[in-house]
Scaffold this motif. Structure first.
Motif, mmCIF file in Angstrom:
data_model
loop_
_atom_site.group_PDB
_atom_site.id
_atom_site.type_symbol
_atom_site.label_atom_id
_atom_site.label_comp_id
_atom_site.label_asym_id
_atom_site.label_seq_id
_atom_site.Cartn_x
_atom_site.Cartn_y
_atom_site.Cartn_z
ATOM 1 N N ARG A 107 -7.508 -3.546 0.334
ATOM 2 C CA ARG A 107 -8.120 -2.639 -0.641
ATOM 3 C C ARG A 107 -7.073 -1.627 -1.108
ATOM 4 N NH1 ARG A 107 -13.307 -1.697 -1.714
ATOM 5 N NH2 ARG A 107 -13.917 -2.858 0.145
ATOM 6 N N TYR A 108 -6.895 -1.546 -2.417
ATOM 7 C CA TYR A 108 -5.942 -0.637 -3.039
ATOM 8 C C TYR A 108 -6.693 0.465 -3.777
ATOM 9 C CZ TYR A 108 -2.327 -4.140 -2.236
ATOM 10 O OH TYR A 108 -1.452 -5.020 -1.662
ATOM 11 N N MET A 155 -1.996 0.787 -1.064
ATOM 12 C CA MET A 155 -2.738 0.408 0.129
ATOM 13 C C MET A 155 -1.916 0.889 1.312
ATOM 14 S SD MET A 155 -3.851 -3.307 1.677
ATOM 15 C CE MET A 155 -2.172 -3.874 1.856
#
Length: 84
Positions: free
Chosen positions: A54-55, A70
């Motif tokens: 997940r960024y 991230m």
């Protein structure tokens, strides 16, 4: 004593109107409206597990593009840039 960064003369970029202290580029980029880009991206099954995750979008664009980061505990952050 801190060593100067390669390629920059001592005091380069200081006192230049319109530049933030964190700006590293003298190139001007078109304005970037971050409202048009998602706040988060999820990368899955990329074939490189190192970049899967997940960024979160950074508050400021980088070189005229939205930038995502991230961060994992104990590891270096990974950055990706949005290109339309």
């Amino acid at each position: 004593a801190a060593m100067p960064r390669k390629g920059l003369a001592k005091g380069a970029g200081e006192g230049v109107e319109g530049r933030d202290e964190g700006d590293d580029s003298e190139t001007e980029y078109p304005p970037c409206d971050l409202k048009d880009c998602p706040e988060e991206l999820v990368v899955r099954n990329s074939g490189r597990s190192k970049i899967d995750g997940r960024y979160t979008r950074l508050a400021k664009p980088s070189r005229g593009r939205p930038c995502y980061s991230m961060g994992c505990q104990g590891k270096k952050s990974v950055y990706i840039f949005w290109v339309k």
